[in-house]
Design a protein around this motif. Structure first.
Motif, PDB file in Angstrom:
ATOM      1  N   GLY A 105      28.736  70.621  26.502  1.00 55.78           N
ATOM      2  CA  GLY A 105      29.441  69.485  27.420  1.00 55.78           C
ATOM      3  C   GLY A 105      30.823  70.142  27.513  1.00 55.78           C
ATOM      4  N   ILE A 106      31.586  70.653  26.468  1.00 56.12           N
ATOM      5  CA  ILE A 106      33.143  71.021  26.492  1.00 56.12           C
ATOM      6  C   ILE A 106      33.020  72.420  27.124  1.00 56.12           C
ATOM      7  N   THR A 107      31.831  73.349  27.053  1.00 56.95           N
ATOM      8  CA  THR A 107      32.014  74.464  27.529  1.00 56.95           C
ATOM      9  C   THR A 107      31.723  74.386  28.992  1.00 56.95           C
ATOM     10  N   ILE A 108      30.850  73.412  29.409  1.00 55.81           N
ATOM     11  CA  ILE A 108      30.881  73.095  30.792  1.00 55.81           C
ATOM     12  C   ILE A 108      32.020  72.717  31.633  1.00 55.81           C
ATOM     13  N   TRP A 109      32.696  71.885  30.971  1.00 52.90           N
ATOM     14  CA  TRP A 109      33.837  71.267  31.371  1.00 52.90           C
ATOM     15  C   TRP A 109      35.183  72.435  31.462  1.00 52.90           C
ATOM     16  N   HIS A 110      34.927  73.278  30.539  1.00 53.10           N
ATOM     17  CA  HIS A 110      36.206  74.369  30.277  1.00 53.10           C
ATOM     18  C   HIS A 110      35.751  75.239  31.497  1.00 53.10           C
ATOM     19  N   SER A 111      34.603  75.707  31.721  1.00 50.74           N
ATOM     20  CA  SER A 111      34.386  76.818  32.641  1.00 50.74           C
ATOM     21  C   SER A 111      34.607  75.977  34.108  1.00 50.74           C
ATOM     22  N   PHE A 112      34.135  74.743  34.117  1.00 46.05           N
ATOM     23  CA  PHE A 112      34.528  74.047  35.389  1.00 46.05           C
ATOM     24  C   PHE A 112      36.042  74.206  35.795  1.00 46.05           C
ATOM     25  N   GLY A 113      36.884  73.725  34.738  1.00 47.07           N
ATOM     26  CA  GLY A 113      38.290  73.439  34.881  1.00 47.07           C
ATOM     27  C   GLY A 113      38.879  74.937  35.223  1.00 47.07           C
ATOM     28  N   THR A 114      38.478  76.012  34.497  1.00 49.39           N
ATOM     29  CA  THR A 114      38.860  77.303  34.743  1.00 49.39           C
ATOM     30  C   THR A 114      38.643  77.837  36.209  1.00 49.39           C
ATOM     31  N   PHE A 115      37.447  77.637  36.606  1.00 46.11           N
ATOM     32  CA  PHE A 115      37.232  77.933  37.897  1.00 46.11           C
ATOM     33  C   PHE A 115      37.833  77.214  39.007  1.00 46.11           C
ATOM     34  N   LEU A 116      38.202  75.830  38.943  1.00 40.27           N
ATOM     35  CA  LEU A 116      38.826  74.977  40.028  1.00 40.27           C
ATOM     36  C   LEU A 116      40.270  75.731  39.775  1.00 40.27           C
ATOM     37  N   PHE A 117      40.712  75.919  38.453  1.00 41.55           N
ATOM     38  CA  PHE A 117      42.170  76.198  38.619  1.00 41.55           C
ATOM     39  C   PHE A 117      42.489  77.708  39.136  1.00 41.55           C
ATOM     40  N   SER A 118      41.378  78.766  38.792  1.00 37.96           N
ATOM     41  CA  SER A 118      41.364  80.371  39.342  1.00 37.96           C
ATOM     42  C   SER A 118      41.645  80.088  40.737  1.00 37.96           C
ATOM     43  N   ASN A 119      41.043  79.115  41.588  1.00 36.23           N
ATOM     44  CA  ASN A 119      41.166  78.897  43.128  1.00 36.23           C
ATOM     45  C   ASN A 119      42.241  78.522  43.536  1.00 36.23           C
ATOM     46  N   ILE A 120      43.171  77.757  42.595  1.00 36.89           N
ATOM     47  CA  ILE A 120      44.351  77.130  43.293  1.00 36.89           C
ATOM     48  C   ILE A 120      45.203  78.239  43.597  1.00 36.89           C
ATOM     49  N   ASP A 121      45.303  79.642  43.001  1.00 37.12           N
ATOM     50  CA  ASP A 121      46.230  80.668  43.120  1.00 37.12           C
ATOM     51  C   ASP A 121      45.200  81.934  43.165  1.00 37.12           C
ATOM     52  N   GLU A 122      44.654  82.116  44.404  1.00 36.47           N
ATOM     53  CA  GLU A 122      43.588  83.106  44.354  1.00 36.47           C
ATOM     54  C   GLU A 122      44.359  84.500  44.380  1.00 36.47           C
ATOM     55  N   GLU A 123      45.464  84.721  44.619  1.00 37.70           N
ATOM     56  CA  GLU A 123      46.082  86.062  44.448  1.00 37.70           C
ATOM     57  C   GLU A 123      46.653  86.541  43.172  1.00 37.70           C
ATOM     58  N   HIS A 124      46.494  85.443  42.078  1.00 42.55           N
ATOM     59  CA  HIS A 124      47.040  85.976  40.804  1.00 42.55           C
ATOM     60  C   HIS A 124      45.935  85.254  39.802  1.00 42.55           C
ATOM     61  N   LYS A 125      44.876  85.546  39.793  1.00 44.91           N
ATOM     62  CA  LYS A 125      43.698  85.162  38.857  1.00 44.91           C
ATOM     63  C   LYS A 125      43.893  85.884  37.392  1.00 44.91           C
ATOM     64  N   ASN A 126      44.890  85.493  36.785  1.00 44.89           N
ATOM     65  CA  ASN A 126      45.144  86.136  35.521  1.00 44.89           C
ATOM     66  C   ASN A 126      45.010  84.799  34.670  1.00 44.89           C
ATOM     67  N   SER A 127      44.564  84.866  33.395  1.00 40.85           N
ATOM     68  CA  SER A 127      44.129  83.748  32.414  1.00 40.85           C
ATOM     69  C   SER A 127      45.388  83.099  32.090  1.00 40.85           C
ATOM     70  N   ASN A 128      46.652  83.767  31.708  1.00 44.99           N
ATOM     71  CA  ASN A 128      47.707  83.129  31.447  1.00 44.99           C
ATOM     72  C   ASN A 128      48.186  82.052  32.167  1.00 44.99           C
ATOM     73  N   LYS A 129      48.022  82.463  33.619  1.00 43.43           N
ATOM     74  CA  LYS A 129      48.558  81.446  34.621  1.00 43.43           C
ATOM     75  C   LYS A 129      47.486  80.273  34.823  1.00 43.43           C
ATOM     76  N   ILE A 130      46.243  80.682  34.934  1.00 47.75           N
ATOM     77  CA  ILE A 130      45.285  79.575  35.001  1.00 47.75           C
ATOM     78  C   ILE A 130      45.280  78.390  33.805  1.00 47.75           C
ATOM     79  N   TYR A 131      45.579  79.111  32.394  1.00 50.97           N
ATOM     80  CA  TYR A 131      45.697  77.934  31.538  1.00 50.97           C
ATOM     81  C   TYR A 131      47.072  77.282  31.696  1.00 50.97           C
ATOM     82  N   SER A 132      48.067  78.023  31.888  1.00 53.17           N
ATOM     83  CA  SER A 132      49.450  77.257  32.311  1.00 53.17           C
ATOM     84  C   SER A 132      49.534  76.058  33.278  1.00 53.17           C
TER      85      SER A 132
END
Length: 71
Positions: free
Chosen positions: A27-54
């Motif tokens: 369950g945690i893995t699914i939600w983490h993946s979903f959150g990462t996916f959603l937040f990576s689509n917020i800023d499509e030009e800068h898909k770097n993990s530090n910015k996504i997690y921030s």
């Protein structure tokens, strides 16, 4: 991401989470993946993990603050 795509993704996630055999780690893995996916689509030009997690942490902090002001 359009509304139709969002609804398809959410439906898929909810089906996975409704599985009786799903354990907490899955369950945690699914939600983490979903959150990462959603937040990576917020800023499509800068898909770097530090910015996504921030962005994710800032959102969670905002939600925590909003909840604490409701009490």
């Amino acid at each position: 991401m359009d509304e139709k795509k969002h609804d398809e993704i959410m439906s898929g996630i909810m089906k996975l989470l409704e599985d009786d055999k799903l354990n907490l780690a899955d369950g945690i893995t699914i939600w983490h993946s979903f959150g990462t996916f959603l937040f990576s689509n917020i800023d499509e030009e800068h898909k770097n993990s530090n910015k996504i997690y921030s962005s994710m942490l800032a959102y969670l902090e905002d939600m925590k603050n909003a909840k604490s002001t409701q009490k």
